[in-house]
Write an enzyme that holds these catalytic residues in place. Structure first.
Site, PDB file in Angstrom:
ATOM      1  CD  GLU A  26      -1.783  -2.228   2.684  1.00 10.27           C
ATOM      2  OE1 GLU A  26      -1.622  -2.957   3.345  1.00 10.27           O
ATOM      3  OE2 GLU A  26       0.077  -2.707   2.450  1.00 10.27           O
ATOM      4  CG  ASP A  44      26.941  17.477 -30.402  1.00  9.07           C
ATOM      5  OD1 ASP A  44      28.313  16.483 -31.062  1.00  9.07           O
ATOM      6  OD2 ASP A  44      26.770  18.100 -31.080  1.00  9.07           O
ATOM      7  CG  ASP A  98      23.259  22.201 -26.291  1.00 10.01           C
ATOM      8  OD1 ASP A  98      23.003  21.863 -27.401  1.00 10.01           O
ATOM      9  OD2 ASP A  98      23.724  23.030 -26.241  1.00 10.01           O
ATOM     10  CG  ASP A 118      20.412  18.084 -29.808  1.00 14.61           C
ATOM     11  OD1 ASP A 118      20.619  16.811 -30.391  1.00 14.61           O
ATOM     12  OD2 ASP A 118      21.470  18.691 -29.321  1.00 14.61           O
ATOM     13  CG  ASN A 136       2.730 -11.043   6.759  1.00 15.60           C
ATOM     14  OD1 ASN A 136       2.939 -12.936   7.795  1.00 15.60           O
ATOM     15  ND2 ASN A 136       2.570 -10.377   6.946  1.00 15.60           N
ATOM     16  CG  ASN A 153      -1.846  -4.289   6.375  1.00 11.74           C
ATOM     17  OD1 ASN A 153      -1.202  -5.205   6.027  1.00 11.74           O
ATOM     18  ND2 ASN A 153      -3.242  -4.971   5.882  1.00 11.74           N
ATOM     19  CG  ASP A 165       1.189   0.433   5.171  1.00 11.04           C
ATOM     20  OD1 ASP A 165       1.488  -0.983   4.514  1.00 11.04           O
ATOM     21  OD2 ASP A 165      -0.407   0.340   4.666  1.00 11.04           O
TER      22      ASP A 165
END
Length: 938
Positions: free
Chosen positions: A353, A396, A667, A671, A735, A760, A764
């Protein structure tokens, strides 16, 4: 307007930086007719009239229509002239065609970013589970899951919005103002004035000077030594000469638009000289805008592919689990839909989760660290993971591996022997041409020659000469000539000519055999990566008249000046560091193969392909290869030369198809396609606007060291995410297996839904420590890729071991609770298994943390603290007042003694299994191989 560097002061005789006037080539006058309607010229390539109906894009008619107009023809088609537009006509066209601005990308709103975050596979699964929990009235589970979904989406959308704001602050205008020639009325005198670039319209006549950015697509009308740097569009590192075309040139048939000497494009910059040009396209009709609008949609990145692979593996488990639980309980225990909340809780127990929250938090913290310490902006959070997974970096050479300024390597005579006099004559020609032709500044090659002569400590015998006249460099002649006189030598003038080797040799008094020998010598040096200037001279009787190009005949060849690109000081070290990180560097350049190979050689980057084959691939070979063949060649090659934007994008795509995670550093407009083709696009903050908008990561400087820091930060975040997934999924799977087994063995539910939810929540909360952990050094040595097959192998093995510990706890509970019965026995069983689950998860946090040595595992401070807190909750919660509320009761002391034995055996088994996995884990072997392979290329 930006400016080019001025010539530096020198020790040579009278070296200065003169004014800005320059000789120009006149063009024929063209009349205008204000009453004539304006032709439809905008909206087609290069601002020309529409091609004939039915003509294909590659037809001769289209090419002629678009690219072969002379100065006279283009002015007539635009209803303009050398005196510029009338103000009223300019205003009319501004209303008609709109402002000269690029189409802006609309910023994404926060609500839209929030909704877009729901497309993450794990987030979508959690959202569905939350809704199912609400349907079966498991409100606690539903609220927790939906809260986690909301927090994850909020964190991700907020961080990406902050990155977008930082990128917006970096935007710079292509140019602010331009010098335009306009008239108040048809009969008024034309005047030059500065106007905002946005107010330029097709047909405007503008002036260009050194340092100016070309504000629109233009055709040159007249020029004096005009050279333009168009690397932002083509990738060429050297400036290109531009001059008017007053008659069709058959030699240009089939040439692309960037090879047309009369055309300049928005995004280019004037390097030297001056000129006058007419605007043929503005705003969205320019080449710059076409590249902007033609950006391709990027395919799934490395992060997307990894998450989707793991997600679908878990989704299959989660979809299968509830029906199995329901069917097993109905068949063996006669239970019906009352077990549905338990089945949903089991499916939720298998789900990580916290993954969206931890992924977003880890990546956001990494992005914030990069912005704070290195000035690197991560615009798309998953791109930080992709940086950590990059194993091939394409770039480049100009501005990254080299400083984009040449230096003199050697000066040799015709026998290829060192001769300082050659450099002296070349420097004298450059100096007096610069001064007498009143050029604004030396070009890069002349400046390198002047600097080399100064550093050599003198100009040799040539220092005694003084200049009389100069014929500046002309892109047609390709040479420059200075006329000199030596004091005391009456009646003799000396002509010194330098320029392109072929052009100079044509003007020398040489027989065919000698000329071919010198051309072969120059060819060998060019193939070795050197740029060449040829130097020749001749003594002529003094005369009072002006000198012309016709006098550049019968010269005596003096020698060659060879120049090379200067490597970036930090490039060699950075390449070595990247190789040790397992990142292979590929050079994709528009330059000559020899030039690129020489730079790689100077930096210690091997150009002979590892595993056989040629390490230097030209664009011609790329065109001849199929996609599958190109993927094999690209995997071995190091340098790709003469690349167009399409070649770069195709090479990057081929590397991705071969299984590599690619990064591309660019740049310019040229490109854009490659930036989109790569898993992660990188650009410096001084890149053109559209490149910054297309990139995922924006660097403070175009520097490989900054990329290395970004890669490390990406591996840092990805390492924490990978560790979280391994630990969480293996624990959850164990589990779930134990819970399913217990549900079939026991006459009651092994754990109540509320207890599953609390367990949980505790796990968590402890898992948040992964976002703040510092992974071990071993996790940073190679690319971090989340492979679903590796995770499945890991979680299956360690999940079964965890399930074995849970099942062993059943025996412990049976011994400790053999006298308990009824409700008290159920509550004690629930409490015992709840405690055992949290204690085993605490052990997993500590013992399965990434790190092969004990010292590395002990370094996990946040995880150790989280594990300790989890253990305390597991032991104390059942005996607190909350225990009875959750259906748990206190346990006898015997249980804790027996449980200690089980946990001790589990820790021993976990440690042994981890060591065995580390020895046999194929991913680790592959990582070490990739590091060795990259290191072999240096």
């Amino acid at each position: 307007m930006s400016s080019v560097p001025e010539g530096s002061a020198a020790a040579g005789p009278g070296r200065t930086s003169p004014g800005t006037s320059a000789s120009v080539t006149p063009f024929p006058a063209v009349g205008t007719s204000p009453s004539e309607p304006v032709p439809e010229v905008v909206g087609t390539e290069l601002g020309t009239a529409d091609p004939p109906p039915g003509a294909g894009p590659d037809s001769p008619q289209v090419k002629t229509s678009l690219q072969m107009k002379t100065s006279l023809q283009i002015l007539r088609s635009l209803d303009s002239g050398p005196r510029g537009l009338v103000e009223a006509r300019a205003e009319e066209r501004l209303t008609r065609f709109g402002e000269n601005v690029l189409p802006a990308w609309r910023p994404v709103s926060r609500p839209r970013r929030f909704v877009r975050s729901l497309r993450d596979p794990f987030t979508s699964v959690l959202l569905c589970l939350g809704l199912v929990s609400a349907v079966v009235s498991a409100w606690g589970t539903a609220c927790v899951i939906l809260a986690l979904v909301g927090v994850s989406c909020l964190l991700r959308s907020t961080e990406e919005h902050r990155a977008d704001r930082s990128t917006a602050a970096l935007r710079e205008l292509v140019a602010t103002t331009a010098t335009v020639v306009r008239r108040a009325s048809a009969d008024a005198v034309p005047r030059e004035r500065e106007v905002p670039v946005a107010d330029l319209v097709p047909g405007d006549v503008i002036r260009l000077g050194p340092g100016d950015l070309v504000p629109a697509d233009v055709q040159v009308l007249r020029a004096g030594g005009l050279t333009v740097h168009q690397s932002a569009l083509t990738g060429e590192s050297a400036p290109v000469a531009k001059y008017p075309l007053d008659a069709p040139d058959p030699a240009l048939d089939g040439a692309g638009p960037f090879a047309r000497p009369q055309l300049c494009f928005q995004g280019s910059s004037v390097t030297s000289g001056s000129g006058t040009a007419v605007i043929v396209a503005t705003g969205g009709d320019t080449r710059f805008a076409a590249a902007h609008d033609g950006r391709a949609q990027r395919g799934a990145s490395a992060f997307d592919r990894s998450v989707q692979g793991i997600s679908w593996t878990l989704i299959r488990f989660m979809l299968l689990t509830p029906p199995l639980v329901l069917m097993a309980n109905a068949a063996l225990r006669g239970r019906g839909l009352e077990t549905l909340p338990f089945a949903v809780a089991v499916a939720v127990g298998l789900t990580p989760e916290m993954l969206p929250v931890i992924v977003t938090t880890a990546l956001a913290r990494g992005a914030a660290r990069l912005a704070r310490t290195s000035g690197v902006i991560v615009k798309r959070l998953p791109a930080l993971h992709d940086l950590g997974a990059v194993d091939v970096l394409c770039l480049d050479k100009t501005g990254t591996l080299t400083e984009d300024r040449p230096v003199v390597e050697e000066a040799v005579d015709g026998a290829d022997l060192p001769d300082p006099g050659v450099l002296g004559w070349a420097a004298l020609s450059a100096l007096w041409t610069l001064q007498l032709a009143e050029l604004p500044a030396p070009d890069a090659l002349d400046e390198a020659v002047l600097d080399a002569a100064d550093e050599a400590g003198g100009w040799g015998p040539s220092a005694a000469y003084e200049g009389l006249a100069a014929l500046p460099f002309d892109p047609v002649r390709r040479v420059a000539t200075a006329v000199l006189r030596r004091p005391g030598r009456v009646g003799i003038h000396t002509l010194v000519t330098k320029g392109a080797v072929e052009a100079v040799l044509e003007r020398c008094a040489l027989d065919g055999i000698e000329r071919e020998r010198l051309l072969a010598l120059a060819g060998r040096k060019a193939d070795s990566g050197l740029r060449l200037l040829a130097v020749a001279r001749a003594d002529r009787p003094a005369r009072p008249g002006a000198y012309t190009p016709a006098d550049e005949r019968g010269l005596t060849f003096v020698g060659l000046v060879a120049l090379r690109d200067v490597p970036m000081p930090s490039a060699a070290d950075a390449l070595g560091v990247l190789a040790r990180r397992g990142v292979t560097v590929k050079v994709l350049t528009g330059d000559h193969p020899g030039t690129a190979a020489r730079v790689c050689q100077d930096l210690g980057l091997r150009t002979d392909a590892v595993g056989g084959g040629d390490g230097i691939v030209t664009a011609e070979l790329v065109d001849a290869l199929s996609d599958a063949e190109l993927a094999r060649v690209a995997d071995r090659a190091t340098v790709f030369a003469r690349c167009t934007p399409e070649h770069k994008a195709r090479i990057v795509s081929a590397l991705r198809a071969a299984g590599h995670t690619t990064g591309f550093l660019g740049d310019g407009v040229n490109d854009l396609a490659a930036l989109h083709a790569a898993d992660v696009g990188i650009c410096p903050r001084n890149a053109v606007d559209v490149a910054r908008e297309a990139a995922d990561v924006v660097l403070a400087e175009k520097d490989l060291t900054a990329i290395d820091r970004a890669v490390l930060e990406g591996r840092h975040s990805s390492g924490n995410i990978a560790t979280y997934l391994r630990i969480t999924l293996s624990s959850n799977l164990g589990n779930v297996i134990a819970m399913l087994t217990a549900g079939l063995m026991l006459p009651f539910l092994p754990m109540l839904p509320a207890q599953v939810l609390v367990q949980n929540l505790c796990f968590d909360a402890a898992q948040l420590a992964f976002a703040f952990d510092r992974p071990a050094a071993s996790a940073l040595r190679g690319p971090t890729v989340l492979r679903s097959r590796d995770f499945l192998r890991f979680i299956t093995g360690f999940g079964l071991l965890n399930a074995a510990a849970d099942l062993a706890t059943f025996g412990v509970l049976a011994l400790a609770l053999h006298n308990a019965a009824g409700t008290d026995g159920e509550a004690a069983f629930h409490a015992g298994w709840f405690t055992e689950n949290l204690l085993t998860q605490a052990l997993v946090l500590v013992l399965l943390r990434t790190g092969r040595s004990a010292a590395e595992r002990r370094a996990g401070g946040p995880l150790r603290a989280a594990a300790a807190g989890l253990a305390v909750v597991g032991v104390l919660l059942p005996v607190t007042p909350l225990g009875p509320l959750l259906g748990m009761s206190a346990l006898p002391p015997l249980y804790y003694l027996l449980l200690g034995s089980v946990l001790g055996l589990y820790a021993v088994g976990l440690t042994a299994a981890r060591r065995r996995y580390e020895r046999r884990h194929p991913a680790g072997v592959e990582q070490e191989r990739s590091v060795r392979k990259a290191g072999a290329e240096l």
